[in-house]
Design a protein around this motif. Structure first.
Motif, PDB file in Angstrom:
ATOM      1  N   PRO A  11      -6.959  32.655 -47.329  1.00  0.00           N
ATOM      2  CA  PRO A  11      -7.224  33.355 -46.075  1.00  0.00           C
ATOM      3  C   PRO A  11      -6.748  32.500 -44.901  1.00  0.00           C
ATOM      4  O   PRO A  11      -7.015  31.295 -44.879  1.00  0.00           O
ATOM      5  CB  PRO A  11      -8.749  33.508 -46.054  1.00  0.00           C
ATOM      6  N   CYS A  12      -6.044  33.097 -43.971  1.00  0.00           N
ATOM      7  CA  CYS A  12      -5.502  32.315 -42.852  1.00  0.00           C
ATOM      8  C   CYS A  12      -5.845  32.976 -41.524  1.00  0.00           C
ATOM      9  O   CYS A  12      -5.457  34.118 -41.279  1.00  0.00           O
ATOM     10  CB  CYS A  12      -3.978  32.235 -42.925  1.00  0.00           C
ATOM     11  N   GLU A  15      -3.807  29.571 -38.419  1.00  0.00           N
ATOM     12  CA  GLU A  15      -3.547  28.361 -39.208  1.00  0.00           C
ATOM     13  C   GLU A  15      -2.059  28.015 -39.230  1.00  0.00           C
ATOM     14  O   GLU A  15      -1.570  27.428 -40.190  1.00  0.00           O
ATOM     15  CB  GLU A  15      -4.035  28.556 -40.655  1.00  0.00           C
ATOM     16  N   GLY A  72     -12.487  38.948 -40.884  1.00  0.00           N
ATOM     17  CA  GLY A  72     -13.380  37.897 -41.384  1.00  0.00           C
ATOM     18  C   GLY A  72     -12.904  37.295 -42.695  1.00  0.00           C
ATOM     19  O   GLY A  72     -12.194  37.921 -43.473  1.00  0.00           O
ATOM     20  N   HIS A  73     -13.350  36.075 -42.899  1.00  0.00           N
ATOM     21  CA  HIS A  73     -12.989  35.272 -44.048  1.00  0.00           C
ATOM     22  C   HIS A  73     -13.248  35.987 -45.374  1.00  0.00           C
ATOM     23  O   HIS A  73     -12.391  36.021 -46.258  1.00  0.00           O
ATOM     24  CB  HIS A  73     -13.849  34.003 -43.929  1.00  0.00           C
ATOM     25  N   ASP A  93      -9.036  27.415 -48.898  1.00  0.00           N
ATOM     26  CA  ASP A  93      -8.829  27.548 -47.452  1.00  0.00           C
ATOM     27  C   ASP A  93      -7.418  27.092 -47.072  1.00  0.00           C
ATOM     28  O   ASP A  93      -6.822  26.280 -47.769  1.00  0.00           O
ATOM     29  CB  ASP A  93      -9.826  26.671 -46.683  1.00  0.00           C
ATOM     30  N   ASP A  95      -6.728  25.375 -44.410  1.00  0.00           N
ATOM     31  CA  ASP A  95      -6.732  24.214 -43.515  1.00  0.00           C
ATOM     32  C   ASP A  95      -6.591  22.858 -44.198  1.00  0.00           C
ATOM     33  O   ASP A  95      -6.703  21.824 -43.550  1.00  0.00           O
ATOM     34  CB  ASP A  95      -7.999  24.231 -42.651  1.00  0.00           C
ATOM     35  N   LYS A 131     -24.847  20.903 -39.515  1.00  0.00           N
ATOM     36  CA  LYS A 131     -24.260  21.811 -40.498  1.00  0.00           C
ATOM     37  C   LYS A 131     -24.763  21.462 -41.905  1.00  0.00           C
ATOM     38  O   LYS A 131     -25.062  22.330 -42.710  1.00  0.00           O
ATOM     39  CB  LYS A 131     -22.724  21.720 -40.427  1.00  0.00           C
ATOM     40  N   ARG A 199      -9.910  18.303 -41.019  1.00  0.00           N
ATOM     41  CA  ARG A 199      -8.921  19.252 -40.562  1.00  0.00           C
ATOM     42  C   ARG A 199      -7.870  18.533 -39.725  1.00  0.00           C
ATOM     43  O   ARG A 199      -8.232  17.847 -38.760  1.00  0.00           O
ATOM     44  CB  ARG A 199      -9.627  20.285 -39.680  1.00  0.00           C
ATOM     45  N   GLU A 203      -8.758  24.423 -35.500  1.00  0.00           N
ATOM     46  CA  GLU A 203     -10.173  24.091 -35.442  1.00  0.00           C
ATOM     47  C   GLU A 203     -10.958  25.041 -36.325  1.00  0.00           C
ATOM     48  O   GLU A 203     -10.430  26.064 -36.764  1.00  0.00           O
ATOM     49  CB  GLU A 203     -10.668  24.178 -34.001  1.00  0.00           C
ATOM     50  N   LYS A 205     -13.229  27.919 -37.646  1.00  0.00           N
ATOM     51  CA  LYS A 205     -13.424  29.282 -37.136  1.00  0.00           C
ATOM     52  C   LYS A 205     -14.882  29.696 -37.308  1.00  0.00           C
ATOM     53  O   LYS A 205     -15.274  30.777 -36.961  1.00  0.00           O
ATOM     54  CB  LYS A 205     -12.538  30.278 -37.882  1.00  0.00           C
TER      55      LYS A 205
HETATM   56  N1  UDP Z   1     -10.804  32.274 -41.924  1.00  0.00           N
HETATM   57  C1  UDP Z   1     -10.389  33.602 -41.950  1.00  0.00           C
HETATM   58  N2  UDP Z   1     -10.974  34.483 -41.083  1.00  0.00           N
HETATM   59  C2  UDP Z   1     -11.966  34.118 -40.224  1.00  0.00           C
HETATM   60  C3  UDP Z   1     -12.401  32.766 -40.239  1.00  0.00           C
HETATM   61  C4  UDP Z   1     -11.804  31.870 -41.091  1.00  0.00           C
HETATM   62  O1  UDP Z   1      -9.494  33.969 -42.712  1.00  0.00           O
HETATM   63  O2  UDP Z   1     -12.440  34.966 -39.479  1.00  0.00           O
HETATM   64  C5  UDP Z   1     -10.169  31.304 -42.841  1.00  0.00           C
HETATM   65  C6  UDP Z   1      -9.605  30.061 -42.180  1.00  0.00           C
HETATM   66  O3  UDP Z   1      -8.275  30.262 -41.753  1.00  0.00           O
HETATM   67  C7  UDP Z   1      -9.703  29.035 -43.291  1.00  0.00           C
HETATM   68  C8  UDP Z   1     -10.942  29.466 -44.063  1.00  0.00           C
HETATM   69  O4  UDP Z   1     -11.155  30.835 -43.718  1.00  0.00           O
HETATM   70  O5  UDP Z   1      -8.587  29.084 -44.158  1.00  0.00           O
HETATM   71  C9  UDP Z   1     -12.155  28.634 -43.735  1.00  0.00           C
HETATM   72  O6  UDP Z   1     -12.387  28.634 -42.341  1.00  0.00           O
HETATM   73  P1  UDP Z   1     -12.735  27.316 -41.535  1.00  0.00           P
HETATM   74  O7  UDP Z   1     -11.892  26.176 -41.991  1.00  0.00           O
HETATM   75  O8  UDP Z   1     -12.675  27.651 -40.105  1.00  0.00           O
HETATM   76  O9  UDP Z   1     -14.243  27.081 -41.980  1.00  0.00           O
HETATM   77  P2  UDP Z   1     -14.987  25.681 -42.211  1.00  0.00           P
HETATM   78  O10 UDP Z   1     -14.130  24.868 -43.154  1.00  0.00           O
HETATM   79  O11 UDP Z   1     -15.082  25.044 -40.877  1.00  0.00           O
HETATM   80  O12 UDP Z   1     -16.308  26.069 -42.796  1.00  0.00           O
END
Ligand code: UDP
Ligand code: MG
Length: 336
Positions: A11-12, A15, A72-73, A93, A95, A131, A199, A203, A205
């Protein structure tokens, strides 16, 4: 060469800088495997789509799905899984916080007969204390509420078998919470560990509200215990009120009535806030029912280079795609 196909679902969301480095690391790590990468652009506002199409033009094993807006993710993961052709599927992910280098070990565990291999983050140094703390408590509460264990820190970095992907594909819900669904499925599960990286670009999401939303979704889509809790609170206070009523009658008879303004006001304020809380919990569920009853698709696709591979694909798929139907084996053959 191994004789199975691996699908990597990514999911991107905004990114752009991470796409090329991620693909490079995947390529190095998985050169002994046949794989496809499905990049799901979840309505990014930056250059993500440009990067994705560039990668697609240079590398045959990269395909993409683009959403017209941010769904959304969880929806992005579902879209990728719905379109994956692999015998096993990995979700990771974009990132690079989750290392693709962990995938071969996950494959090995799958080959030993495990259906779902969850990668659990081992180093706790990266996320903020807040967190970390909230997530530990949350998973404890969720596991208790949902009556099945939800792995802590199993943040959607997993590998699973085709049959699991087919189950997920059949799940049509607006309130998608994949971590819960994976533990609900059961099957043979294994765990592997990875060290989360910082990361480098972009940043997170997942701000506070998005996390809260996901957390609430996780609880309310898997458990009705909060409703029972609301009922229990109601019964408890009804019991107290009954006792207090008897006490009031007794003191009236004994002629001991005293002006009790403060206690009356305090109990009204307290009980009405309890009522509001209980109504809120009920409202949360009614909201879910309302959204669910509309039966809207989990996501929409505005652009993709994937053609329908078989008829099993969900309704989501036929909404926007007019590709040539072909069967999974054929696609596999073409790719290997
Ligand atoms: N992501 C997405 N849609 C969203 C939020 C996040 O596809 O609405 C993707 C994001 O690009 C990443 C993954 O989900 O590949 C995890 O997100 P993030 O790194 O922001 O989360 P964290 O690692 O901070 O929990
Ligand atoms: Mg991240």
């Amino acid at each position: 060469m191994n004789d199975f196909l691996l699908s990597i679902v990514v999911p991107c969301y905004n990114e752009a800088e991470n796409i090329a480095p991620l693909l490079a690391r995947i390529e190095i790590t998985l050169k002994e495997y046949s794989y496809e990468v499905i990049l799901v652009n979840d309505g990014s506002e930056d250059e993500t789509q440009v990067e994705i199409e560039l990668a697609n033009s240079m590398n045959q094993s990269v395909s993409y799905i683009r959403f017209p807006r941010n769904f959304g993710h969880q929806a992005a993961l579902k879209a990728g899984i719905d379109h994956a052709n692999g015998d096993c599927i990995v979700t990771i992910d974009a990132d690079l916080q989750k290392p693709p280098e962990a995938i071969p070990e996950m494959i090995a565990l799958w080959q030993k007969g495990n259906d779902i291999v969850t990668a659990v983050c081992r180093n706790e140094g990266q996320p903020s204390l807040f967190k970390k703390l909230t997530s530990t408590c949350y998973y404890k509460v969720l596991s208790w509420l949902a009556d099945h264990k939800v792995l802590p820190n199993g943040a959607d970095f997993r590998l699973f078998d085709r049959k699991v992907a087919d189950i997920i594909r059949s799940v049509q819900t607006q309130n998608l919470y994949l971590r819960g669904i994976f533990s609900w499925i059961g099957y043979k599960q294994a765990v592997t560990y990875y060290l989360e990286e910082k990361r480098k670009f972009g940043e997170t999401k997942y701000g506070f509200w998005k996390m809260l939303n996901l957390a609430s979704n996780g609880i309310t889509s898997f458990s009705v215990k909060p409703l029972r809790f609301a009922l229990a609170v109601g019964v408890f206070f009804a019991g107290l009120a009954f006792g207090y009523g008897i006490y009031a009658i007794i003191i009236v008879f004994l002629g001991m009535t005293v002006p009790g303004w403060a206690s009356v006001v305090a109990s009204i304020v307290f009980l009405s806030s309890v009522q509001m809380m209980v109504l809120g919990v009920i409202g949360e569920y009614i909201g879910k029912i309302y959204i669910e009853i509309k039966q809207r698709p989990t996501y929409l696709i505005s652009k993709t280079n994937i053609t329908p591979a078989d008829d099993l694909r969900g309704e989501n798929y036929s909404l926007n795609l007019k590709g040539q139907p072909s069967d999974r084996q054929e696609r596999r053959a073409a790719m290997t």
